[in-house]
Design an enzyme around this catalytic site. Sequence first.
Site, mmCIF file in Angstrom:
data_model
loop_
_atom_site.group_PDB
_atom_site.id
_atom_site.type_symbol
_atom_site.label_atom_id
_atom_site.label_comp_id
_atom_site.label_asym_id
_atom_site.label_seq_id
_atom_site.Cartn_x
_atom_site.Cartn_y
_atom_site.Cartn_z
ATOM 1 N N ASN A 212 0.935 -1.098 -0.073
ATOM 2 C CA ASN A 212 0.155 0.120 -0.011
ATOM 3 C C ASN A 212 0.923 1.261 0.000
ATOM 4 O O ASN A 212 2.140 1.118 -0.174
ATOM 5 C CB ASN A 212 -0.894 -0.071 1.257
ATOM 6 C CG ASN A 212 -0.169 -0.228 2.442
ATOM 7 O OD1 ASN A 212 0.520 0.678 2.897
ATOM 8 N ND2 ASN A 212 -0.296 -1.110 2.951
ATOM 9 N N ASP A 281 -4.225 -6.848 5.325
ATOM 10 C CA ASP A 281 -5.054 -7.589 5.948
ATOM 11 C C ASP A 281 -4.937 -9.298 5.527
ATOM 12 O O ASP A 281 -5.098 -9.999 6.106
ATOM 13 C CB ASP A 281 -6.531 -7.060 5.721
ATOM 14 C CG ASP A 281 -6.740 -5.925 6.768
ATOM 15 O OD1 ASP A 281 -6.351 -5.858 7.701
ATOM 16 O OD2 ASP A 281 -7.405 -4.909 6.057
ATOM 17 N N LYS A 291 9.734 -16.671 -10.436
ATOM 18 C CA LYS A 291 8.798 -15.578 -11.001
ATOM 19 C C LYS A 291 7.567 -16.114 -12.076
ATOM 20 O O LYS A 291 7.800 -17.110 -12.779
ATOM 21 C CB LYS A 291 9.650 -14.709 -11.826
ATOM 22 C CG LYS A 291 8.871 -13.557 -12.568
ATOM 23 C CD LYS A 291 9.575 -12.539 -13.595
ATOM 24 C CE LYS A 291 8.742 -11.832 -14.276
ATOM 25 N NZ LYS A 291 9.408 -11.214 -15.359
ATOM 26 N N PRO A 309 -2.295 -12.341 10.484
ATOM 27 C CA PRO A 309 -2.828 -12.124 11.762
ATOM 28 C C PRO A 309 -2.934 -10.914 12.065
ATOM 29 O O PRO A 309 -2.383 -9.963 11.568
ATOM 30 C CB PRO A 309 -1.339 -12.496 12.642
ATOM 31 C CG PRO A 309 -0.402 -12.763 11.580
ATOM 32 C CD PRO A 309 -1.074 -12.704 10.225
ATOM 33 N N ASP A 310 -3.766 -10.452 13.177
ATOM 34 C CA ASP A 310 -4.300 -8.809 13.330
ATOM 35 C C ASP A 310 -3.118 -8.602 14.341
ATOM 36 O O ASP A 310 -3.288 -8.888 15.860
ATOM 37 C CB ASP A 310 -5.793 -8.741 13.895
ATOM 38 C CG ASP A 310 -6.068 -7.360 14.114
ATOM 39 O OD1 ASP A 310 -5.169 -6.601 14.689
ATOM 40 O OD2 ASP A 310 -7.079 -6.942 13.643
ATOM 41 N N ILE A 311 -2.128 -7.968 14.386
ATOM 42 C CA ILE A 311 -0.956 -7.558 15.071
ATOM 43 C C ILE A 311 -1.479 -7.018 16.400
ATOM 44 O O ILE A 311 -1.108 -7.639 17.577
ATOM 45 C CB ILE A 311 0.201 -6.972 14.426
ATOM 46 C CG1 ILE A 311 0.613 -7.650 13.191
ATOM 47 C CG2 ILE A 311 1.341 -6.366 15.381
ATOM 48 C CD1 ILE A 311 1.669 -6.846 12.149
ATOM 49 N N PHE A 327 -4.465 2.769 15.023
ATOM 50 C CA PHE A 327 -4.798 3.865 14.123
ATOM 51 C C PHE A 327 -6.002 2.900 13.528
ATOM 52 O O PHE A 327 -6.272 1.943 13.159
ATOM 53 C CB PHE A 327 -3.662 4.258 12.985
ATOM 54 C CG PHE A 327 -2.832 5.196 13.633
ATOM 55 C CD1 PHE A 327 -1.823 5.017 14.623
ATOM 56 C CD2 PHE A 327 -2.571 6.502 12.872
ATOM 57 C CE1 PHE A 327 -1.030 6.155 15.290
ATOM 58 C CE2 PHE A 327 -1.924 7.489 13.331
ATOM 59 C CZ PHE A 327 -1.153 7.166 14.331
ATOM 60 N N LYS A 341 -13.159 -0.438 15.858
ATOM 61 C CA LYS A 341 -11.985 -1.249 15.938
ATOM 62 C C LYS A 341 -11.324 -1.116 17.460
ATOM 63 O O LYS A 341 -10.792 -1.737 18.007
ATOM 64 C CB LYS A 341 -10.867 -0.577 14.992
ATOM 65 C CG LYS A 341 -11.057 -1.192 13.572
ATOM 66 C CD LYS A 341 -10.334 -0.546 12.781
ATOM 67 C CE LYS A 341 -10.479 -1.015 11.217
ATOM 68 N NZ LYS A 341 -9.987 -0.068 10.011
ATOM 69 N N LYS A 345 -10.801 -4.628 18.998
ATOM 70 C CA LYS A 345 -9.164 -4.786 19.132
ATOM 71 C C LYS A 345 -8.752 -4.696 20.574
ATOM 72 O O LYS A 345 -7.613 -4.980 21.190
ATOM 73 C CB LYS A 345 -8.379 -4.089 18.302
ATOM 74 C CG LYS A 345 -8.910 -4.567 16.660
ATOM 75 C CD LYS A 345 -7.715 -3.887 15.767
ATOM 76 C CE LYS A 345 -8.215 -4.070 14.425
ATOM 77 N NZ LYS A 345 -7.186 -4.049 13.472
#
Length: 403
Positions: A212, A281, A291, A309-311, A327, A341, A345
């Site tokens: 991203n 995600d 390649k 995994p959701d850190i 964030f 969130k 979380k």
Amino acid sequence: MSALLGKKILLGISGGIAAYKCAELTRRLKDQGADVRVVMTNSAKEFITPLTMQAVSGHAVADSLLDPRAEAGMGHIELAKWADLILLAPATANLIARLRAGFADELLTTLCVAAPAPIAVSPAMNMEMYLAPATQENINVLAQRGLHIWGPGKGPQACGDIGPGRMLEPDDLVTRAIDFFNPEKPILAGVNISITAGPTQEALDPVRYISNHSSGKMGFSLAEAAQQMGANVTLISGPVHLATPAGVNRIDVLSAVDMHQASLQGLNDCDIFIACAAVADYRPEQVADQKMKKQQGVDDLTIKLVKNPDIIADVASANDNTFCVGFAAETQDVERYALDKLKRKKLKLIAANDVAKSGQGFNSEKNALTVFSETERFAITLADKKIVAQQLLAIIAQQYFAG
Ligand code: PMT
């Protein structure tokens, strides 16, 4: 004795129920060696008498802008110049609004307009008044002008509500004053902070990946500011083109899985964890060894992704003692998604980042955030990411130490 020896503190009292604590506050400041002079608004006198404050401070209380006796002695301009620190406690919603607007129609606000001295504001009011957008905006503007915001604390209030809005206790205000005059002790001295920053790269094959637009600037600004505030900082960074801030311990990672592993290691010593990274995600289920070749006659390619995994969620559930700050980068329904969130979380704070607005968020020099706890919100208006980082850390420090 003597942490405040010789310091001249002008205590400005406005009309809130917490004014009754000002006699104790004055005593405690004097115990530390401060010389305290008191200025009261008319409504403050409904809650505690000038006679009491005169007795504990040892000086006549000033309460009138147009007092010929005072102007012959220590008039308002002299009083403004006299102070090393102006402490406004309790600072009501009304006083805060009037300060923001720059009123100078009675003694206390006039002193604040005229004073070269730093001003500390200790908000005290009903929870709903404190959380009202106007009050939050007023406090935020005062903070941006460089006034120090001390508190409020949370707990049962005189009106029966429970929440933020209590004036800090006299002992806490004395500690703030001592720390204020003792800048060698930075606000986050000795606190261990881990910060994730930048993007992650999720490999498809040896030469391609999914990623991203995160540049790492926000996370690196946080790391730099936290280090300057005295924290021991570990920066867990995805691939970015930024120099490591001085004094910061940097761990480089590529993928979300790497970042997850690095974040969970050393968590026992982590007091505050700030997840600023833009973590993918999902990642490709298969990473090709070689390649991937374009296939003749094949126009579509389907890549199966699996969840990463959701850190921050894993950090928050792994260690109850770590104060977790997330964030939320959103392009719509920013507040609703951020609050979801925060809850899901199990975070202490979340910084909502509206990344649909141009000139802020991903890969820009500036940012603007709305920070939410379970009960409070704080607005950080558009500014350079270094300034935003300082303001966010001031909020984090305040909430962390408030427990
Ligand atoms: O790097 P810059 O160019 O300076 O840009 C800064 C920024 C826009 C990236 C930053 O300010 C920001 O908003 N970071 C969060 C980006 C994000 O991915 O948010 P999210 O809403 O998808 O994730 C919510 C929270 O969970 C974040 O704290 C994120 O770090 C964390 N998360 C998400 C997924 C995952 N697998 N693990 C996580 O820890």
